[in-house]
Design a protein around this motif. Structure first.
Motif, PDB file in Angstrom:
ATOM      1  N   VAL A 166     -30.027   3.980  49.327  1.00  0.00           N
ATOM      2  CA  VAL A 166     -29.278   3.583  50.520  1.00  0.00           C
ATOM      3  C   VAL A 166     -29.732   2.203  50.998  1.00  0.00           C
ATOM      4  N   LYS A 167     -31.041   1.998  51.043  1.00  0.00           N
ATOM      5  CA  LYS A 167     -31.565   0.712  51.503  1.00  0.00           C
ATOM      6  C   LYS A 167     -31.159  -0.414  50.563  1.00  0.00           C
ATOM      7  N   ARG A 168     -31.114  -0.132  49.268  1.00  0.00           N
ATOM      8  CA  ARG A 168     -30.728  -1.184  48.320  1.00  0.00           C
ATOM      9  C   ARG A 168     -29.225  -1.451  48.358  1.00  0.00           C
ATOM     10  N   LEU A 169     -28.424  -0.426  48.624  1.00  0.00           N
ATOM     11  CA  LEU A 169     -26.995  -0.662  48.822  1.00  0.00           C
ATOM     12  C   LEU A 169     -26.751  -1.546  50.049  1.00  0.00           C
ATOM     13  N   GLU A 170     -27.523  -1.307  51.105  1.00  0.00           N
ATOM     14  CA  GLU A 170     -27.404  -2.143  52.295  1.00  0.00           C
ATOM     15  C   GLU A 170     -27.810  -3.576  51.986  1.00  0.00           C
ATOM     16  N   LYS A 171     -28.854  -3.745  51.206  1.00  0.00           N
ATOM     17  CA  LYS A 171     -29.286  -5.093  50.842  1.00  0.00           C
ATOM     18  C   LYS A 171     -28.228  -5.798  49.992  1.00  0.00           C
ATOM     19  N   LEU A 172     -27.459  -5.009  49.246  1.00  0.00           N
ATOM     20  CA  LEU A 172     -26.375  -5.567  48.433  1.00  0.00           C
ATOM     21  C   LEU A 172     -25.211  -6.036  49.298  1.00  0.00           C
ATOM     22  N   GLY A 173     -25.229  -5.657  50.577  1.00  0.00           N
ATOM     23  CA  GLY A 173     -24.169  -6.076  51.484  1.00  0.00           C
ATOM     24  C   GLY A 173     -23.157  -4.991  51.794  1.00  0.00           C
ATOM     25  N   ARG A 174     -23.454  -3.766  51.340  1.00  0.00           N
ATOM     26  CA  ARG A 174     -22.550  -2.654  51.615  1.00  0.00           C
ATOM     27  C   ARG A 174     -22.925  -1.975  52.935  1.00  0.00           C
ATOM     28  N   LYS A 175     -21.915  -1.513  53.652  1.00  0.00           N
ATOM     29  CA  LYS A 175     -22.135  -0.882  54.959  1.00  0.00           C
ATOM     30  C   LYS A 175     -22.125   0.635  54.807  1.00  0.00           C
ATOM     31  N   PRO A 176     -23.088   1.331  55.408  1.00  0.00           N
ATOM     32  CA  PRO A 176     -23.079   2.789  55.323  1.00  0.00           C
ATOM     33  C   PRO A 176     -22.025   3.388  56.250  1.00  0.00           C
ATOM     34  N   LEU A 177     -21.269   4.320  55.714  1.00  0.00           N
ATOM     35  CA  LEU A 177     -20.351   5.109  56.529  1.00  0.00           C
ATOM     36  C   LEU A 177     -20.853   6.545  56.478  1.00  0.00           C
ATOM     37  N   PHE A 178     -21.298   7.053  57.620  1.00  0.00           N
ATOM     38  CA  PHE A 178     -21.889   8.380  57.648  1.00  0.00           C
ATOM     39  C   PHE A 178     -20.831   9.475  57.536  1.00  0.00           C
ATOM     40  N   ILE A 179     -21.110  10.429  56.678  1.00  0.00           N
ATOM     41  CA  ILE A 179     -20.279  11.634  56.583  1.00  0.00           C
ATOM     42  C   ILE A 179     -20.711  12.535  57.731  1.00  0.00           C
ATOM     43  N   ASN A 180     -19.885  12.675  58.739  1.00  0.00           N
ATOM     44  CA  ASN A 180     -20.313  13.421  59.920  1.00  0.00           C
ATOM     45  C   ASN A 180     -19.415  14.604  60.266  1.00  0.00           C
TER      46      ASN A 180
END
Length: 356
Positions: A166-180
């Motif tokens: 998750v942290k590396r995806l964020e560093k790649l510039g991707r935004k997390p969308l939480f499954i809620n």
């Protein structure tokens, strides 16, 4: 627009979980046409293709369900298993799902809609508020997975390989969308043994010893059944991402080496004759031969020892993640490397085994 989605599920000796979750996951997402469910059998003691063949002959013929098996690993390696399943996926979107998870009705349509609305995202759960049984749920573009070289295979314990990704995806510039939405967030309940029983630490750790120094410092000694040991100072830690409290190593790495039984104790050899250390026995415990230092107490309570396996496994993975402050990818080989056999059904219902 419907993107092709690959649901990647890894499993080692947990067919009993798949028997409960897989039927629901396939049935409740039958309305989404362009998807595949990949089951990677990570060297289970008993292959379960025959069960799948009886229950899902049509899905196996059409490729809606794919069964892959590797016989290379002796232990369950979370990062490697997830990489191995993902590299054989054909979808534009990869969804990693644990074998004990129910993905819920319409989950694949929800995933597709999310990526159609915003291509710069990935889907995950909020690790601070969601059950740890759901932490493995991550959906990402296949090209993002490839750019990151997948999960970090240096993390060979239990836990944190998903948070690291998750942290590396964020560093790649991707935004997390939480499954809620709660309808997507259900999993089977199970104990520690099913959580860690197939891992290297659970299979190899023979004995834990703990030497209490002061309220802020202890020393941990682990004797493995392959003639090796791990030793290091640890300090009290904190709760991490809704898992549990576990200690933190004082140094960046723990000491590793070979252990040999001596006449009056054990010898710890870190690879340098000057660093060979004798610990003498005192009943069932151990202690340093120099100075009046506290004793290494042997953990004899089996239930507590198994909990320590889980705690230690999380600790070393967390240490690996935090040591790499830049969250770089350093898989020495291609992620998920190793021999895999695909079991298929032809149009006549006959089994085909194909090395891929």
């Amino acid at each position: 627009m419907n993107h092709r989605i690959s649901v990647c599920i890894t499993c080692m000796n947990r067919q009993h979980h798949l028997e409960k979750t897989l039927p629901e996951n396939i049935r409740m997402n039958s309305d989404y046409p362009d998807a595949e469910f990949i089951i990677l059998d990570y060297h289970s003691a008993a292959p379960f293709f025959n069960w799948l063949k009886e229950e899902y002959p049509q899905e196996l013929k059409t490729g809606r369900l794919r069964y892959l098996r590797t016989e290379m690993p002796d232990y369950f390696h979370h990062s490697h298993a997830k990489n191995m399943a993902a590299v054989h996926a054909s979808g534009e979107i990869i969804c990693c799902v644990d074998a004990d998870n129910f993905i819920g009705p319409g989950f694949l349509a929800y995933v597709n809609d999310a990526f159609c609305q915003d291509a710069a995202i990935f889907l995950t759960v909020d690790h601070n508020s969601t059950s740890q049984d759901l932490h493995g749920r991550i959906c990402m573009w296949r090209h993002d997975f490839a750019a990151l070289q997948g999960y970090d295979e240096r993390m060979n314990g239990y836990g944190y390989e998903d948070i690291d990704l998750v942290k590396r995806l964020e560093k790649l510039g991707r935004k997390p969308l939480f499954i809620n939405n709660e309808k997507y967030l259900h999993a089977l309940n199970h104990g520690i043994e099913e959580r860690i029983g197939n891992t290297r630490h659970a299979r190899c750790i023979e004995t834990f010893y703990i030497r209490y120094i002061d309220p802020a410092l202890s020393e941990l000694l682990i004797i493995n059944n392959d003639g090796t040991y791990e030793k290091g100072l640890v300090k009290p830690g904190g709760e991490h991402n809704n898992l549990f409290t576990f200690p933190q190593p004082v140094t960046a790495t723990l000491e590793h080496g070979a252990v040999r039984i001596a006449e009056n104790g054990v010898l710890l050899d870190a690879g340098d004759s000057e660093n060979t250390l004798l610990l003498e026995t005192t009943g069932i415990n151990l202690r340093y031969t120099t100075g009046k230092t506290p004793v290494f107490y042997k953990i004899t309570d089996e239930a507590y020892a198994r909990k320590l396996v889980l705690i230690y496994s999380c600790m070393v993975n967390y240490q690996q993640m935090t040591n790499d402050e830049n969250y770089t990818t350093t898989n020495a080989m291609l992620p998920g490397s190793g021999a895999v056999v695909a079991y298929r059904l032809d149009a006549n219902g006959l089994t085909e085994n194909v090395n891929i």
